[in-house]
Design a protein around this motif. Structure first.
Motif, PDB file in Angstrom:
ATOM      1  N   ILE A 163       0.834  -1.208   0.000  1.00 22.89           N
ATOM      2  CA  ILE A 163       0.000   0.000   0.000  1.00 22.89           C
ATOM      3  C   ILE A 163       0.868   1.257   0.000  1.00 22.89           C
ATOM      4  O   ILE A 163       0.527   2.253  -0.655  1.00 22.89           O
ATOM      5  CB  ILE A 163      -1.007  -0.032   1.165  1.00 22.89           C
ATOM      6  CG1 ILE A 163      -2.022  -1.162   0.922  1.00 22.89           C
ATOM      7  CG2 ILE A 163      -1.729   1.317   1.309  1.00 22.89           C
ATOM      8  CD1 ILE A 163      -2.968  -1.422   2.083  1.00 22.89           C
ATOM      9  N   ILE A 164       1.985   1.230   0.684  1.00 25.46           N
ATOM     10  CA  ILE A 164       2.924   2.362   0.646  1.00 25.46           C
ATOM     11  C   ILE A 164       3.385   2.589  -0.790  1.00 25.46           C
ATOM     12  O   ILE A 164       3.395   3.718  -1.290  1.00 25.46           O
ATOM     13  CB  ILE A 164       4.136   2.110   1.567  1.00 25.46           C
ATOM     14  CG1 ILE A 164       3.709   2.118   3.033  1.00 25.46           C
ATOM     15  CG2 ILE A 164       5.234   3.153   1.324  1.00 25.46           C
ATOM     16  CD1 ILE A 164       4.761   1.539   3.981  1.00 25.46           C
ATOM     17  N   HIS A 165       3.776   1.516  -1.458  1.00 29.74           N
ATOM     18  CA  HIS A 165       4.250   1.620  -2.838  1.00 29.74           C
ATOM     19  C   HIS A 165       3.159   2.167  -3.757  1.00 29.74           C
ATOM     20  O   HIS A 165       3.392   3.088  -4.545  1.00 29.74           O
ATOM     21  CB  HIS A 165       4.739   0.254  -3.330  1.00 29.74           C
ATOM     22  CG  HIS A 165       5.096   0.250  -4.778  1.00 29.74           C
ATOM     23  ND1 HIS A 165       6.254   0.815  -5.269  1.00 29.74           N
ATOM     24  CD2 HIS A 165       4.417  -0.213  -5.853  1.00 29.74           C
ATOM     25  CE1 HIS A 165       6.271   0.683  -6.586  1.00 29.74           C
ATOM     26  NE2 HIS A 165       5.174   0.063  -6.956  1.00 29.74           N
ATOM     27  N   VAL A 166       1.963   1.607  -3.673  1.00 25.90           N
ATOM     28  CA  VAL A 166       0.844   2.038  -4.514  1.00 25.90           C
ATOM     29  C   VAL A 166       0.509   3.503  -4.244  1.00 25.90           C
ATOM     30  O   VAL A 166       0.303   4.288  -5.179  1.00 25.90           O
ATOM     31  CB  VAL A 166      -0.393   1.137  -4.280  1.00 25.90           C
ATOM     32  CG1 VAL A 166      -1.661   1.776  -4.799  1.00 25.90           C
ATOM     33  CG2 VAL A 166      -0.174  -0.221  -4.914  1.00 25.90           C
ATOM     34  N   THR A 167       0.442   3.875  -2.980  1.00 24.32           N
ATOM     35  CA  THR A 167       0.100   5.247  -2.629  1.00 24.32           C
ATOM     36  C   THR A 167       1.131   6.220  -3.187  1.00 24.32           C
ATOM     37  O   THR A 167       0.776   7.222  -3.821  1.00 24.32           O
ATOM     38  CB  THR A 167      -0.024   5.406  -1.099  1.00 24.32           C
ATOM     39  OG1 THR A 167      -1.060   4.532  -0.632  1.00 24.32           O
ATOM     40  CG2 THR A 167      -0.365   6.835  -0.711  1.00 24.32           C
ATOM     41  N   SER A 168       2.393   5.929  -2.986  1.00 25.60           N
ATOM     42  CA  SER A 168       3.458   6.798  -3.493  1.00 25.60           C
ATOM     43  C   SER A 168       3.392   6.917  -5.013  1.00 25.60           C
ATOM     44  O   SER A 168       3.495   8.011  -5.571  1.00 25.60           O
ATOM     45  CB  SER A 168       4.825   6.268  -3.077  1.00 25.60           C
ATOM     46  OG  SER A 168       4.952   6.282  -1.685  1.00 25.60           O
TER      47      SER A 168
END
Length: 112
Positions: free
Chosen positions: A8-13
């Motif tokens: 989710i961190i990767h997708v959000t960024s």
């Protein structure tokens, strides 16, 4: 939990930097805690059978939480509501709902 949060961190960024604004309605993500319906997790968030100590896991969880808080606190809050990414069960979720989903998902796996 660590793998899901990292994803989710990767997708959000990525979506904050490269995504498109899209108007969507909020989805009933509160049903995440209802375990009567099984949803298969994507393969990239399935845990491996590799041994990891509890200390290593706590360290990974602490690092991913720190990274998540950094992304969220530095993000344009309006963009978090305007950018989306698909969820396997709910369809397109705003990034804001994805962040909320983390807490609901973790609640599902917490002892009562």
């Amino acid at each position: 939990l660590y793998l899901m949060e990292q994803s989710i961190i990767h997708v959000t960024s990525d979506q904050l930097a490269n995504g498109f604004t899209k108007a969507i309605s909020e989805k009933p993500i509160q049903y995440t805690t209802d375990c009567s319906t099984k949803v298969d997790a994507p393969s990239f968030v399935l845990p491996s059978n590799d041994f990891i100590t509890s200390g290593e896991m706590k360290s990974k969880l602490a690092a991913s939480r720190k990274a998540l808080l950094n992304v969220v606190s530095s993000a344009d809050q309006l963009l978090l509501k305007q950018r989306t990414y698909p969820h396997p069960a709910f369809g397109d979720l705003s990034l804001h709902q994805w962040i909320t989903f983390i807490g609901l998902h973790e609640k599902t796996f917490s002892p009562n």
